[in-house]
Design a protein around this motif. Structure first.
Motif, PDB file in Angstrom:
ATOM      1  N   LYS A  54       0.822  -1.220  -0.010  1.00 53.91           N
ATOM      2  CA  LYS A  54      -0.136   0.111  -0.188  1.00 53.91           C
ATOM      3  C   LYS A  54       0.862   1.206  -0.040  1.00 53.91           C
ATOM      4  O   LYS A  54       1.684   1.469   0.864  1.00 53.91           O
ATOM      5  N   GLY A  56       0.818   5.405   0.033  1.00 51.54           N
ATOM      6  CA  GLY A  56      -0.137   6.572   0.351  1.00 51.54           C
ATOM      7  C   GLY A  56       0.807   7.788  -0.030  1.00 51.54           C
ATOM      8  O   GLY A  56       1.915   8.057  -0.065  1.00 51.54           O
ATOM      9  N   ALA A  97      -1.953   5.431  -8.728  1.00 47.18           N
ATOM     10  CA  ALA A  97      -2.602   6.160  -7.271  1.00 47.18           C
ATOM     11  C   ALA A  97      -3.344   6.950  -7.563  1.00 47.18           C
ATOM     12  O   ALA A  97      -3.215   8.129  -8.496  1.00 47.18           O
ATOM     13  N   SER A 119      -4.158   7.090  -3.215  1.00 44.41           N
ATOM     14  CA  SER A 119      -3.818   6.024  -2.594  1.00 44.41           C
ATOM     15  C   SER A 119      -3.792   4.966  -3.687  1.00 44.41           C
ATOM     16  O   SER A 119      -4.394   4.959  -4.723  1.00 44.41           O
TER      17      SER A 119
END
Length: 443
Positions: A54, A56, A97, A119
């Motif tokens: 993941k 961010g 993202a 994200s």
């Protein structure tokens, strides 16, 4: 007692890197200025097979220039950002993202509100080394679907030749806003420029009105006779706010609409324009802004470890011996049994026995930052080299991960040791007092 209490501490844990990327955005909604952005890409320091990688993103503006609205729009327009990270190694491709922000009602050149975060995530199915390199970013503007009514007194409408404004018209006429513009001069024009996919010309349907030509861009084919209703029958009443002509099949973009009187001494009325924008499948290319990387953020290497590991697992980090033979008893195994016990890892850097680690590779570096080990057996430590890299620790040392925790194990051991030290201290004091007591009795 004080010494024993000092050993009670929470192990250090640093879960992410912040890779700082500078962007300069041009064209589209950036207009004639350069809009500068700073992105901080949060990258995890430990990833295992079966988990999610993941990323961010946090976005902030640098300097005064902002993305701007290209025209008038009702509430609901959207600004969308797409950040791209190139993947090489065990995985190849681009990890996108996405982030978006809805806008309030807009006017031309009004600053837009960009999303503050993006994200992205990917499911890790195989072990290996992945290199992550930030790439260009795109910023799109998507106009809202719907319609906007522009009244005849709006400053966006330009009147040419003799037009007059009639306000406070009778309620029974039903004029939009209870006002109209009227001309009795042949070739009198009302012009509006707009962005959208269609329009309606609203005027009066009434006996004795003059014919009107409706021109959209270069198409002059539409002629309106306001003395007839929608079925082509002559009308005998005055009705305002009537859609006299419409066209809803235009490509999205900027258009010029003209309403032109065709007869002398007969009134031509303009009540309002209704401007349409249908729902768009893809964002308009004319509003797209491209943001290029302007600094040297570096490349991040993430080693994706196996789902379960042990200290002697073959998937653990490679230990490179640089000070002696590879088959010596103190330098680690290369194919035979281990001669010594498994070393105890320190409470820093990568978790033991996890194989996950992060290496930041600076482009142009003469050396590849590959982890190496000394002759003393121990886990491979992670090397970090980067310009523009912020570490985001949760406590303790500023890089790495805490060792894998065994529920209650370390704290029970510390508590037991503390009790032993406290008991020893109390026992020593008791024995000393008894000795002093005996010595006093003989005197």
């Amino acid at each position: 007692m004080a010494a024993s209490a000092a050993f009670v501490a929470i192990p250090a844990k640093a879960s992410t890197f912040n890779l700082v990327v500078d962007y300069t955005c041009t064209n589209g909604i950036a207009g004639s200025s350069e809009v500068k952005l700073k992105a901080r890409v949060q990258i995890p320091t430990a990833v295992q097979v079966g988990s999610m990688l993941k990323l961010g993103w946090s976005i902030e503006h640098v300097g005064a220039p902002r993305f701007k609205s290209p025209d008038y729009y009702a509430e609901g327009a959207r600004v969308s950002l797409v950040g791209n990270v190139k993947l090489d190694g065990a995985w190849n491709g681009t990890l996108e993202a996405h982030g978006s922000k809805d806008q309030s009602a807009l006017k031309p050149n009004q600053p837009l509100v960009a999303p503050e975060g993006l994200s992205s995530e990917a499911h890790m199915t195989d072990a290996g080394v992945i290199k992550l390199t930030p790439q260009a970013m795109t910023v799109d503007f998507v106009p809202p679907a719907g319609e906007v009514t522009v009244n005849d007194d709006d400053p966006r409408i330009i009147y040419k030749k003799d037009w007059s404004h009639e306000g406070s018209t009778p309620f029974e006429y039903g004029d939009h806003g209870r006002d109209v513009h009227v001309t009795t001069t042949r070739e009198g024009e009302a012009v509006i420029r707009f962005r959208g996919t269609g329009f309606e010309y609203l005027g009066r349907e009434m006996p004795g009105a003059g014919q009107v030509r409706v021109v959209i861009d270069d198409d002059e084919s539409a002629i309106v006779d306001p003395t007839k209703d929608g079925n082509g029958n002559p009308t005998n009443a005055i009705r305002g706010n009537v859609s006299l002509w419409e066209r809803l099949d235009l490509p999205y973009g900027q258009h010029t609409l003209r309403v032109r009187s065709m007869e002398h001494d007969k009134p031509a009325y303009l009540d309002a324009f209704k401007l349409h924008t249908r729902e768009l499948i893809d964002p308009p290319t004319e509003h797209k802004s491209t943001c290029e990387v302007t600094n040297n953020p570096g490349t991040v290497e993430i080693t994706v470890g196996g789902a379960s590991q042990s200290p002697t697992s073959t998937a653990s980090p490679t230990v490179t011996n640089t000070n002696g033979p590879t088959n010596g008893p103190t330098n680690g195994p290369t194919g035979g049994p281990t001669d010594g016990p498994t070393p105890t890892p320190p409470n820093r850097h990568v978790p033991w026995p996890s194989t996950s680690h992060v290496v930041v590779v600076v482009p142009g570096s003469s050396k590849t930052p590959t982890p190496t080990a000394k002759t003393t057996p121990g886990p491979t430590a992670t090397n970090y080299k980067a310009a523009q890299v912020d570490t985001t620790p949760l406590g303790g040392v500023d890089t790495g991960e805490a060792p894998e925790q065994v529920a209650g194990g370390s704290y029970a051991l510390i508590a037991g040791g503390s009790l032993l030290l406290m008991g020893s201290a109390a026992g020593g004091l008791l024995v000393r007092r008894r000795r002093a007591g005996h010595a006093g009795g003989t005197d």
